[in-house]
Design an enzyme around this catalytic site. Structure first.
Site, mmCIF file in Angstrom:
data_model
loop_
_atom_site.group_PDB
_atom_site.id
_atom_site.type_symbol
_atom_site.label_atom_id
_atom_site.label_comp_id
_atom_site.label_asym_id
_atom_site.label_seq_id
_atom_site.Cartn_x
_atom_site.Cartn_y
_atom_site.Cartn_z
ATOM 1 N N ASP A 1 -8.552 -7.170 -4.513
ATOM 2 C CA ASP A 1 -8.157 -5.860 -3.998
ATOM 3 C C ASP A 1 -8.965 -4.781 -4.715
ATOM 4 O O ASP A 1 -8.809 -4.572 -5.921
ATOM 5 C CB ASP A 1 -6.659 -5.647 -4.223
ATOM 6 C CG ASP A 1 -6.107 -4.405 -3.531
ATOM 7 O OD1 ASP A 1 -6.902 -3.509 -3.203
ATOM 8 O OD2 ASP A 1 -4.879 -4.338 -3.341
ATOM 9 N N HIS B 1 -7.349 -6.179 -0.295
ATOM 10 C CA HIS B 1 -6.152 -5.367 -0.087
ATOM 11 C C HIS B 1 -5.401 -5.743 1.185
ATOM 12 O O HIS B 1 -4.163 -5.778 1.201
ATOM 13 C CB HIS B 1 -6.551 -3.889 -0.041
ATOM 14 C CG HIS B 1 -5.398 -2.948 0.064
ATOM 15 N ND1 HIS B 1 -4.439 -2.823 -0.927
ATOM 16 C CD2 HIS B 1 -5.032 -2.074 1.050
ATOM 17 C CE1 HIS B 1 -3.544 -1.921 -0.557
ATOM 18 N NE2 HIS B 1 -3.871 -1.459 0.630
ATOM 19 N N ASP B 2 -6.106 -6.040 2.255
ATOM 20 C CA ASP B 2 -5.469 -6.354 3.537
ATOM 21 C C ASP B 2 -4.696 -7.665 3.545
ATOM 22 O O ASP B 2 -4.048 -7.989 4.541
ATOM 23 C CB ASP B 2 -6.522 -6.402 4.653
ATOM 24 C CG ASP B 2 -6.665 -5.074 5.372
ATOM 25 O OD1 ASP B 2 -5.916 -4.137 5.037
ATOM 26 O OD2 ASP B 2 -7.527 -4.968 6.252
ATOM 27 N N SER C 1 0.841 -1.189 0.000
ATOM 28 C CA SER C 1 0.000 0.000 0.000
ATOM 29 C C SER C 1 0.885 1.252 0.000
ATOM 30 O O SER C 1 1.740 1.404 -0.885
ATOM 31 C CB SER C 1 -0.964 -0.046 1.180
ATOM 32 O OG SER C 1 -2.022 0.866 1.029
ATOM 33 N N ARG D 1 -12.187 5.521 9.263
ATOM 34 C CA ARG D 1 -11.731 4.129 9.208
ATOM 35 C C ARG D 1 -12.767 3.229 8.551
ATOM 36 O O ARG D 1 -12.426 2.340 7.768
ATOM 37 C CB ARG D 1 -11.423 3.627 10.620
ATOM 38 C CG ARG D 1 -10.876 2.211 10.681
ATOM 39 C CD ARG D 1 -9.577 2.088 9.903
ATOM 40 N NE ARG D 1 -8.912 0.827 10.165
ATOM 41 C CZ ARG D 1 -7.754 0.462 9.636
ATOM 42 N NH1 ARG D 1 -7.140 1.277 8.809
ATOM 43 N NH2 ARG D 1 -7.200 -0.687 9.932
#
Length: 360
Positions: free
Chosen positions: A297, A330-331, A140, A207
């Protein structure tokens, strides 16, 4: 695997730094953490891991599976370096540190670019005796930094590994970051551009906005479906109670607000927006590049990571692509670091960009 690894943590003064914007930060400090072996003179055993948006210099705290005893980057063999990003909130100069007037910078902290962040890192590493590195790897925002290292300082790094990122932030990511910053700015704790206290409500919402693209739709459905909140949710009162996924976002927001400074979040997301290295020609002695795309992602879709690898290869760089299957989205670079390590274990071989994976 043991997670207890000795390290040295220190604050390093790197002097004044002229930012891309033209603003001069007179006194810049970088929080540096070194694990494991002593760095070799030519940097052949040094790996630098610039962190993502909310990370810190303590690499092994947040990237276990890739770093640590018996991992891909084992401190018994490697000198592992972490630096808290300029503008961050874990020791380096940023919104939480004093401005020249003696009060903390807060929202007055100047606009940063990824180039500024990397230049501060480079000076900090030189100050602790590391003039070059064998590998720089990041996911990222950390991937942006890895690519910036390769482009700006090719003589200082042999191999840059860019995970879940490419050479610019697309419109969806810029929009997400802008919405998150707006959420923070609308918080009741925000008064005339100055935070009277930590804006928890806005930061929690920021968040939540980000998490919607950090995880894949498939993972959300598998974990939460349309179940009522497990924390006090009553199936008979589902119209009045939260759904499980809403409870998850609230819980993650509370944890996030406990550990992140809102102005650092705003500063670093803006640096991400401004990052753009498209169309860069290959310099002499160019760094080898490995790009890793992650299935599902939504923020850095793997097909765009693959296209980026091809773009840099066409420009003359030694660039390759690898594909990480995952339901995490993505994580996955954090949630499935062990799988990422397996994917990268043989990266000393020469890969090619190749065809887009049909199983992706």
């Amino acid at each position: 695997m043991s997670l207890i690894v000795d390290f040295v943590e220190r604050d390093v003064a790197v002097g004044p730094l002229t930012l891309v914007s033209g603003v001069v930060l007179d006194e810049v400090t970088q929080r540096v953490v070194l694990y494991g072996a002593a760095p070799e003179k030519n940097g052949a055993n040094v790996v630098l891991a610039p962190h993502a948006l909310t990370g810190s210099a303590r690499v092994i705290d947040w990237w276990t599976g890739l770093f640590g005893a018996d991992a891909l980057f084992d401190p018994a063999r490697w000198c592992i370096a972490g630096v808290n990003a300029l503008g961050g909130c874990y020791g380096s100069t940023g919104p939480t540190t004093p401005a020249p007037d003696g009060t903390r910078w807060g929202p007055r902290f100047p606009v940063l670019t990824v180039s500024d962040i990397v230049e501060a890192q480079r000076r900090a590493l030189h100050a602790v005796g590391i003039d070059r590195v064998a590998v720089v790897i990041g996911g990222s925002l950390g991937g942006f930094q890895a690519l910036q290292w390769a482009h700006a300082h090719p003589a200082d790094v042999d191999h840059a590994i860019v995970v879940g990122a490419f050479d610019h932030l697309r419109a969806q990511g810029i929009a997400q970051n802008g919405a998150a910053r707006d959420a923070i700015s609308l918080d009741p704790a925000f008064r005339d551009g100055w935070y009277e206290e930590t804006p928890r409500a806005g930061l929690r919402l920021a968040r939540a906005i980000a998490t919607l693209t950090y995880k894949s739709e498939a993972l959300f459905e598998a974990r939460f479906h349309n179940r009522p909140d497990r924390h006090g949710g009553d199936p008979a009162r589902v119209l009045a109670d939260r759904f499980d996924v809403e409870g998850y976002l609230l819980h993650q927001g509370d944890r996030f607000a406990d550990r992140i400074d809102a102005n650092s979040y705003r500063t670093l997301t803006r640096a991400m927006d401004l990052f753009d290295l498209r169309g860069r020609e290959r310099p002499a002695g160019a760094t080898r590049l490995t790009f890793v795309g992650i299935a599902g992602d939504q923020l850095y879709a793997p097909e765009f990571v693959w296209e980026c690898a091809g773009r840099w290869a066409e420009a003359g760089w030694d660039a390759s692509y690898r594909h990480l299957p995952s339901q995490h989205g993505h994580d996955a670079f954090l949630a499935e670091a062990g799988n990422l390590a397996q994917l990268l274990r043989d990266t000393l071989t020469r890969d090619t960009v190749g065809q887009w994976p049909r199983s992706a």
